[in-house]
Write an enzyme that holds these catalytic residues in place. Structure first.
Site, PDB file in Angstrom:
ATOM      1  N   ARG A  64       0.718  -1.107  -0.060  1.00  0.00           N
ATOM      2  CA  ARG A  64       0.157  -0.124  -0.023  1.00  0.00           C
ATOM      3  C   ARG A  64       0.770   1.127   0.042  1.00  0.00           C
ATOM      4  NH1 ARG A  64      -3.465  -2.595   4.871  1.00  0.00           N
ATOM      5  NH2 ARG A  64      -1.390  -3.839   4.920  1.00  0.00           N
ATOM      6  N   GLY A 113      -7.155  -5.294  12.100  1.00  0.00           N
ATOM      7  CA  GLY A 113      -7.949  -6.554  12.777  1.00  0.00           C
ATOM      8  C   GLY A 113      -8.873  -6.325  14.024  1.00  0.00           C
ATOM      9  N   ASN A 131      41.694  37.610   5.542  1.00  0.00           N
ATOM     10  CA  ASN A 131      40.364  38.124   4.722  1.00  0.00           C
ATOM     11  C   ASN A 131      40.562  37.641   3.303  1.00  0.00           C
ATOM     12  OD1 ASN A 131      38.537  40.512   5.013  1.00  0.00           O
ATOM     13  ND2 ASN A 131      39.368  40.594   3.022  1.00  0.00           N
ATOM     14  N   TYR A 168      39.992  22.218  -9.244  1.00  0.00           N
ATOM     15  CA  TYR A 168      39.740  20.897 -10.010  1.00  0.00           C
ATOM     16  C   TYR A 168      40.436  21.371 -11.563  1.00  0.00           C
ATOM     17  CZ  TYR A 168      36.859  17.517 -12.566  1.00  0.00           C
ATOM     18  OH  TYR A 168      36.609  16.367 -13.105  1.00  0.00           O
ATOM     19  N   SER A 207      39.815  41.367  -3.898  1.00  0.00           N
ATOM     20  CA  SER A 207      38.677  40.874  -4.284  1.00  0.00           C
ATOM     21  C   SER A 207      39.066  40.152  -5.879  1.00  0.00           C
ATOM     22  CB  SER A 207      37.523  42.056  -4.565  1.00  0.00           C
ATOM     23  OG  SER A 207      37.216  42.327  -3.062  1.00  0.00           O
TER      24      SER A 207
HETATM   25  C1  UD1 Z   1      -1.798  -6.387  10.860  1.00  0.00           C
HETATM   26  C2  UD1 Z   1      -2.701  -7.146  11.826  1.00  0.00           C
HETATM   27  C3  UD1 Z   1      -3.756  -6.523  12.113  1.00  0.00           C
HETATM   28  C4  UD1 Z   1      -3.485  -5.400  12.975  1.00  0.00           C
HETATM   29  C5  UD1 Z   1      -2.915  -4.539  12.124  1.00  0.00           C
HETATM   30  C6  UD1 Z   1      -2.116  -3.467  13.102  1.00  0.00           C
HETATM   31  C7  UD1 Z   1      -2.124  -9.631  11.020  1.00  0.00           C
HETATM   32  C8  UD1 Z   1      -2.881 -10.597  10.078  1.00  0.00           C
HETATM   33  N1  UD1 Z   1      -2.942  -8.590  10.916  1.00  0.00           N
HETATM   34  O1  UD1 Z   1      -2.279  -6.007   9.907  1.00  0.00           O
HETATM   35  O2  UD1 Z   1      -4.812  -7.357  13.031  1.00  0.00           O
HETATM   36  O3  UD1 Z   1      -4.762  -4.622  13.196  1.00  0.00           O
HETATM   37  O4  UD1 Z   1      -1.629  -5.212  11.726  1.00  0.00           O
HETATM   38  O5  UD1 Z   1      -1.244  -2.509  12.393  1.00  0.00           O
HETATM   39  O6  UD1 Z   1      -1.359  -9.901  11.525  1.00  0.00           O
HETATM   40  N2  UD1 Z   1       5.226  -8.854   7.568  1.00  0.00           N
HETATM   41  C9  UD1 Z   1       6.179  -9.809   7.525  1.00  0.00           C
HETATM   42  N3  UD1 Z   1       6.014 -10.926   6.754  1.00  0.00           N
HETATM   43  C10 UD1 Z   1       4.854 -11.028   6.075  1.00  0.00           C
HETATM   44  C11 UD1 Z   1       3.788 -10.167   6.383  1.00  0.00           C
HETATM   45  C12 UD1 Z   1       3.979  -8.956   7.161  1.00  0.00           C
HETATM   46  O7  UD1 Z   1       7.519  -9.615   8.133  1.00  0.00           O
HETATM   47  O8  UD1 Z   1       4.801 -12.162   5.324  1.00  0.00           O
HETATM   48  C13 UD1 Z   1       5.413  -7.771   8.616  1.00  0.00           C
HETATM   49  C14 UD1 Z   1       5.351  -6.337   7.877  1.00  0.00           C
HETATM   50  O9  UD1 Z   1       6.521  -6.045   7.361  1.00  0.00           O
HETATM   51  C15 UD1 Z   1       4.907  -5.351   8.914  1.00  0.00           C
HETATM   52  C16 UD1 Z   1       3.789  -6.290   9.824  1.00  0.00           C
HETATM   53  O10 UD1 Z   1       4.342  -7.473   9.626  1.00  0.00           O
HETATM   54  O11 UD1 Z   1       5.882  -4.738   9.395  1.00  0.00           O
HETATM   55  C17 UD1 Z   1       2.575  -6.114   9.534  1.00  0.00           C
HETATM   56  O12 UD1 Z   1       2.079  -6.582   8.294  1.00  0.00           O
HETATM   57  P1  UD1 Z   1       1.234  -5.643   7.542  1.00  0.00           P
HETATM   58  O13 UD1 Z   1       0.834  -6.272   6.180  1.00  0.00           O
HETATM   59  O14 UD1 Z   1       1.255  -4.279   7.701  1.00  0.00           O
HETATM   60  O15 UD1 Z   1      -0.292  -5.976   8.558  1.00  0.00           O
HETATM   61  P2  UD1 Z   1      -1.566  -5.483   8.608  1.00  0.00           P
HETATM   62  O16 UD1 Z   1      -2.626  -5.632   7.330  1.00  0.00           O
HETATM   63  O17 UD1 Z   1      -1.287  -3.952   8.575  1.00  0.00           O
HETATM   64 CA    CA Z   2       0.209  -2.660   9.201  1.00  0.00          CA
END
Ligand code: UD1
Ligand code: CA
Length: 463
Positions: free
Chosen positions: A17, A143, A381, A391, A409
């Site tokens: 996103r 969530g 000065n 260069y 100057s």
């Molecule tokens: C997630 C939560 C949601 C919560 C929200 C809060 C889950 C399924 N959902 O949603 O309930 O309300 O955060 O901000 O957990 N990441 C990984 N590997 C992956 C996917 C994600 O390392 O395969 C990391 C991302 O880099 C990120 C974090 O996990 O830093 C959260 O992932 P993101 O996709 O932003 O989750 P949300 O959809 O925001």
């Molecule tokens: Ca998130």
């Protein structure tokens, strides 16, 4: 510091996103990448070898950003969801016993106080897991925490897969959890891919623990701003503003006057001393330190630089990676590229550019000058329009100017060249050879006056 606590930070996602070629957690807010903010909070709780960062997208860059902090890394090769991300650090997470806090790398406002509240709440509740939740007017995207009458969490339902009724729930999952580590690792593999999105949702662990007869507690946090997860550049901008507001307020509480603070941009790594004054639209960036009783003029941008006490920066001056000693005055409209040392009480005026230059104590370059790769002594000065020709089209060369030199100057100093101390350079000279101490150098065409020439020309034209 807790000694039975590990922290896992999930930072492997791309962040679709954000619509960016750069991994989301590498985007900056308040002058630090998102993941650095989260790692800083984790390091306030436990030792670096107990912090594991799960990397995936642009893993190398994320590791590079965090290098030197001593944290561990685990690689999630394919981004199959937050449940999968946690499972890949099973081998790296140092403890099977004790507590494990999970943080998401896109939640940079989270404070250490809140994490400590989470820990004590969790220890008192005796639950298998505790989730930080908050109430949002607009919970879309998050969530939803489905909480029973006793305040325990029955399930977390992701927005994407929630029913209309569930979507009406305003209590959301912040993505910050404290787990009993042994129970987490015992049940984590039971998470199945979500039938709709095919992702492994870490949030499914709540129902799994409930089914196994354990309780999941909810910590309801009042300050929902602090729990904001960044998914788009709009949220990034909001968080950036909040972080910078906090920083500017702290500087003001520490005795710095900031005029129109809403226009001033200060990175979190900046320090400024008492009674310094910052005018509107200033940017203080990176690891900049400002001494006491300085004045930073409107519209100036200072990055990674050290200013001593009583330094005056006039408006619209750019300074990068330079050291400015006490009482120096610079600007307006000056530009200091990296690598300068401006010594005490020296003066740099308008439209003067410096690069890799040392300007000695009390020396002055007041107007329209370029000084590059030069070492300039004290009490010099530098006249208006002086240029160091550093260069030759292939290499850079050094200019050395001794103490007390007067450069007239519009002098052109063709490097490598040395002006001996106490010497005097006639205005308009092109200097290509060493100037001995205390001597006069004149390097220009001698003036010729032709008596009556102009008058004769006028008379010719009138005919
Ligand atoms: C997630 C939560 C949601 C919560 C929200 C809060 C889950 C399924 N959902 O949603 O309930 O309300 O955060 O901000 O957990 N990441 C990984 N590997 C992956 C996917 C994600 O390392 O395969 C990391 C991302 O880099 C990120 C974090 O996990 O830093 C959260 O992932 P993101 O996709 O932003 O989750 P949300 O959809 O925001
Ligand atoms: Ca998130």
């Amino acid at each position: 510091m807790e000694n039975d606590l590990s922290v896992v930070i999930l930072a492997a996602g791309l962040g679709t996103r954000m619509k960016s070629r750069k991994a989301k957690v590498l985007h900056h807010a308040g002058g630090l990448s998102l993941v650095e903010h989260v790692v800083n909070s984790a390091l306030a709780l436990t030792s670096p070898d107990r912090v594991v960062v799960v990397v995936g997208h642009q893993a190398e860059q994320v590791q590079e950003t965090l290098s030197g902090r001593g944290v561990r890394f685990a690689l999630q090769t394919e981004q199959k969801g937050t449940g999968d991300a946690l499972s890949v650090c099973r081998a790296e997470a140092p403890e099977r016993e004790g507590l494990l806090i999970v943080l998401y790398g896109d939640c940079p406002l989270l404070s250490v106080d809140t994490l400590n509240t989470l820990l004590s709440h969790h220890r008192n509740s005796g639950a298998a897991a505790t989730v930080i939740t908050t109430l949002l007017d607009d919970p879309s995207g998050y969530g939803r925490a489905i909480v029973d009458d006793a305040g325990y969490v029955e399930a977390i339902v992701e927005h994407k897969v929630a029913t209309t009724e569930q979507r009406a729930v305003r209590q959301i999952n912040s993505g910050i959890y404290c787990f009993d580590a042994a129970l987490l690792w015992k049940h984590l593999a039971e998470i199945e891919p979500n039938p709709v999105s095919k992702e492994y949702y870490l949030t499914d662990i709540v129902e799994i623990l409930n089914r196994a007869g354990h309780k999941v507690s909810a910590l309801l946090h009042a300050n929902s701003n602090e729990l904001m997860g960044i998914n788009t550049r709009i949220e990034l901008a909001i968080v950036d503003r909040i972080l910078r507001e906090r920083k500017v307020r702290q500087l003001m509480l520490d005795g710095v006057t900031i005029e129109k603070p809403e226009t001033v941009i200060v990175d979190l790594g900046v320090e400024a001393g008492m009674d310094s004054l910052v005018e509107p639209f200033v940017q203080l960036l990176g690891n900049t330190t400002i001494g006491e009783s300085c004045r930073i003029g409107a519209g100036s941008i200072i990055r990674d630089s050290q200013l001593g006490d009583g330094v005056e920066i006039a408006p619209y001056t750019l300074i990068q990676s330079s050291t400015i000693d006490a009482g120096a005055t610079i600007g307006p409209f000056a530009r200091l590229r990296p690598g300068n040392h401006v010594k005490a009480a020296a003066h740099i005026g308008n439209f003067v550019e410096l690069k890799k230059t040392t300007l000695g104590a009390g020396s002055k370059a007041g107007h329209l000058t370029y000084l590059g790769d030069s070492v300039i002594g004290a009490g010099v000065n530098v006249g208006a329009g002086t240029i160091t020709c550093n260069y030759d089209g292939i290499h850079k060369h050094q200019t050395t100017i001794g103490d007390g030199v007067f450069v007239g100057s519009n002098a052109t100093l063709v490097a490598p060249v040395e002006l001996g101390s106490g010497s005097y350079i006639a205005a308009g000279s092109v200097v290509t050879e060493t100037v001995p101490e205390d001597s006069l150098a004149v390097g220009r065409g001698r003036q010729v006056n032709k008596d009556g020439w102009a008058k004769r020309r006028r008379e010719q034209q009138q005919r």
